[in-house]
Design a protein around this motif. Structure first.
Motif, PDB file in Angstrom:
ATOM      1  N   LEU A 180     -67.843  -9.379  29.072  1.00  0.00           N
ATOM      2  CA  LEU A 180     -68.479  -8.155  29.086  1.00  0.00           C
ATOM      3  C   LEU A 180     -69.830  -7.977  28.663  1.00  0.00           C
ATOM      4  N   SER A 222     -64.307  -0.217  35.978  1.00  0.00           N
ATOM      5  CA  SER A 222     -63.263  -1.216  35.354  1.00  0.00           C
ATOM      6  C   SER A 222     -63.672  -1.187  33.903  1.00  0.00           C
ATOM      7  N   THR A 223     -65.235  -1.092  33.790  1.00  0.00           N
ATOM      8  CA  THR A 223     -65.554  -1.271  32.390  1.00  0.00           C
ATOM      9  C   THR A 223     -66.150   0.103  31.763  1.00  0.00           C
ATOM     10  N   ASP A 224     -66.744   0.339  30.572  1.00  0.00           N
ATOM     11  CA  ASP A 224     -67.271   1.541  29.891  1.00  0.00           C
ATOM     12  C   ASP A 224     -68.301   1.901  30.565  1.00  0.00           C
ATOM     13  N   GLU A 225     -69.148   1.064  31.521  1.00  0.00           N
ATOM     14  CA  GLU A 225     -70.257   1.472  32.082  1.00  0.00           C
ATOM     15  C   GLU A 225     -69.947   1.416  33.657  1.00  0.00           C
TER      16      GLU A 225
END
Length: 131
Positions: free
Chosen positions: A30, A110-113
């Motif tokens: 990530l 699907s990620t924080d960003e």
């Protein structure tokens, strides 16, 4: 002699590696910086010939980027199509990239960003042997 699916995968990997972006055989950690390409799945549809081999191959190639530059994602997929069209030959196979190969760009949360995920379903025909 390698199978056509592996030979083509390796040739495409090297082509992308020589371009502007890193390429990975699977999703990297990530903390990897965007943008980058990821080689995806392959589908092989062989046809036997009397004196050779032919068939079709589909390879999914993914492109990941931050969500703030959709044009860069679209342009990168377009440049990739031009690179794939330049292949012509992979080992003892003649390969023909289908410029009508489909692509898509989707928003990925699907990620924080927030990311953009581009996918090119690269379609090829190949021929070995018979001319």
């Amino acid at each position: 002699m390698r199978e056509i699916d592996q030979a083509l995968y390796d040739a495409i990997f090297l082509l992308i590696e020589k371009s502007d972006y890193p390429v990975y055989p699977y999703l990297p950690d990530l903390d990897t910086q965007y943008p980058f390409f990821v080689m995806g799945s392959t589908q092989h549809y062989p046809d036997a010939l009397k004196n050779g081999l032919s068939g079709r191959l589909n390879l999914d190639i993914h492109f990941w980027s931050e969500a703030d530059n959709r044009r860069m994602v679209s342009d990168s997929l377009g440049k990739l199509k031009m690179l794939l069209d330049s292949l012509g030959r992979v080992e003892e196979y003649r390969v023909f990239f289908d410029m009508t190969s489909t692509s898509s760009i989707v928003v990925d949360n699907s990620t924080d960003e927030t990311l953009l995920h581009g996918v090119l379903n690269a379609e090829f025909k190949y021929l070995r042997g018979e001319k």
